[in-house]
Design an enzyme around this catalytic site. Sequence first.
Site, mmCIF file in Angstrom:
data_model
loop_
_atom_site.group_PDB
_atom_site.id
_atom_site.type_symbol
_atom_site.label_atom_id
_atom_site.label_comp_id
_atom_site.label_asym_id
_atom_site.label_seq_id
_atom_site.Cartn_x
_atom_site.Cartn_y
_atom_site.Cartn_z
ATOM 1 N N ASP A 1 2.025 17.264 -4.124
ATOM 2 C CA ASP A 1 2.096 16.006 -4.884
ATOM 3 C C ASP A 1 2.226 14.775 -3.995
ATOM 4 O O ASP A 1 2.864 13.785 -4.359
ATOM 5 C CB ASP A 1 3.271 16.056 -5.892
ATOM 6 C CG ASP A 1 3.142 17.231 -6.833
ATOM 7 O OD1 ASP A 1 2.004 17.596 -7.163
ATOM 8 O OD2 ASP A 1 4.181 17.784 -7.229
ATOM 9 N N LYS B 1 -2.783 13.643 -2.845
ATOM 10 C CA LYS B 1 -4.050 14.149 -2.283
ATOM 11 C C LYS B 1 -5.236 13.738 -3.145
ATOM 12 O O LYS B 1 -6.278 13.333 -2.632
ATOM 13 C CB LYS B 1 -3.991 15.691 -2.159
ATOM 14 C CG LYS B 1 -2.909 16.185 -1.214
ATOM 15 C CD LYS B 1 -2.831 17.701 -1.185
ATOM 16 C CE LYS B 1 -2.328 18.299 -2.461
ATOM 17 N NZ LYS B 1 -0.915 18.003 -2.781
ATOM 18 N N GLY C 1 -2.170 19.887 -9.401
ATOM 19 C CA GLY C 1 -2.402 18.801 -10.346
ATOM 20 C C GLY C 1 -2.691 17.561 -9.526
ATOM 21 O O GLY C 1 -1.800 17.027 -8.884
ATOM 22 N N HIS C 2 -3.952 17.150 -9.482
ATOM 23 C CA HIS C 2 -4.363 16.018 -8.654
ATOM 24 C C HIS C 2 -4.743 14.851 -9.565
ATOM 25 O O HIS C 2 -5.623 14.977 -10.412
ATOM 26 C CB HIS C 2 -5.528 16.426 -7.740
ATOM 27 C CG HIS C 2 -5.138 17.495 -6.758
ATOM 28 N ND1 HIS C 2 -6.016 18.082 -5.891
ATOM 29 C CD2 HIS C 2 -3.941 18.080 -6.517
ATOM 30 C CE1 HIS C 2 -5.372 18.978 -5.141
ATOM 31 N NE2 HIS C 2 -4.116 19.004 -5.520
ATOM 32 N N GLN D 1 -1.456 21.947 -2.986
ATOM 33 C CA GLN D 1 -0.063 22.164 -2.556
ATOM 34 C C GLN D 1 0.216 21.430 -1.235
ATOM 35 O O GLN D 1 -0.438 20.460 -0.937
ATOM 36 C CB GLN D 1 0.257 23.665 -2.446
ATOM 37 C CG GLN D 1 0.321 24.399 -3.785
ATOM 38 C CD GLN D 1 -1.024 24.780 -4.353
ATOM 39 O OE1 GLN D 1 -1.839 25.385 -3.696
ATOM 40 N NE2 GLN D 1 -1.272 24.430 -5.597
#
Length: 430
Positions: free
Chosen positions: A13, A16, A40-41, A224
């Site tokens: 988080d 990225k 989750g991007h 990650q």
Amino acid sequence: MSSVAIIGSQWGDEGKGKIVDWLSSRADVVVRFQGGHNAGHTLVIDGKEYKLNLLPSGIVRKGKLSIIGNGVVINPTALLKEIKTVRDKGVEVSPENLMVAENANLILPVHEALDEAMEIARGGKSLGTTKRGIGPCYEDKVARRGIRVCDLREPDLLLEKLEAMMRHHNILLKGLGLEEIDPKEVQSELLTLAPELLRYAGIVWRKLDEVKGQGRKILFEGAQGTMLDIDHGTYPFVTSSNTVAASASSGTGIGVNAVHYVLGITKAYTTRVGTGPFPTELKDETGEFLGQKGKEFGTVTGRKRRCGWFDAVLVRQAVKLSGMQGIALTKLDVLDGLDEIKICVGYELDGKKIDYYPASQTDQARVKPVYETMEGWKQSTFGARSWGALPAAAVKYVRHIEELIEAPVSMLSTSPERDDTILVRDPFLG
Ligand code: GDP
Ligand code: IMO
Ligand code: MG
């Protein structure tokens, strides 16, 4: 220079998605190479927010090829759902701009069931996984029991493999008091999805070789972060894949020499979601301030992220582990308004000072951060688009981080918006 790998340098988080989205204007191909829909991007483009889990962040730009490599674990239902979600937002997705490695492993309902059941079985010692079946799927892959995308082309072989897999897992499910799974039912569900999924299936290593041969630019999108790496992270409080830059090669089938620049993505403070050690964690009002101001809630699970000061020891370790040639420093704006800011510059363990994060689980939980205190700044950096717009104290903070982590800041991000980004040196130019 034709390819760049984006790697999280903390516990995920770091921002990225935003950086990949920004850099994808300069790339031709964007590739995911590990992890799954535990990622989750978030991208924000002209106020419109996209939250991507499995699709590479390049998908939103027209004319770019997005690839999901063999190292990714794919939940086919989740992938097809995500394709629909982004299509509903006006993004075109077709086999023209999306390729999925035919040798990637699939996450099945049994993996999700086991992930959840194992977390419950761990009781107070749970890992805090996303419960998306990531760990159990990678376990099956390594145990040579996994189902791969290409298996969907062969219904009989698929059933044979599912029967073998379920012979193994049903014993466990029964032991955990869960319902056993009928391999025939799974086969039938998979065969329903197969025609749509197989439209995207392709030979990723060969496609990348072709793209490389044409001198086109590739952006590898890590998921990650380094401290969640299965080997180098805070084991066992990690994810089940290698998150370091080396994974970009094995997770796609391109040689290690194809990655020319490794860009670490680094938050200007530290966060972690889930269980595990976190030396600079702040369980006080400053931690609360960072969490509220930085909107630190998990993209995937909605959980509150734990927050703390910047840990230069940890990020320096990440720089070494992936050979990061530079970093993109994100969320500097979140620190606006603090009177003073602390940076962890070393640890103390049994009265001795150490300059690395030890491997032992006990020591990782025991180390005491040694802090340096810097002056904060009152002016806003939110949305700044040039160095000149930054207050002197903020510039000093950034320069000190560079010194401590032994890597330069190549990019700086000052808001969630795509264009609120300062480019210091173009990673594609080295
Ligand atoms: P990822 O998993 O590394 O892609 O990061 P996430 O998307 O899970 O979390 C990063 C969050 O911070 C997202 O909500 C982004 O929109 C947001 N973000 C990214 N860069 C910045 C920044 O420079 N400033 C602020 N305030 N928010 C940012
Ligand atoms: P992105 O790509 C932050 C964490 C989980 C848990 C541990 C293991 O958005 O940075 P898993 O479901 O992978 O077995 O969970 O890893 N985790 C993440 N934390 N960002 C992520 O991805 C994460 N993916 C997994 O919270 O602690
Ligand atoms: Mg995330």
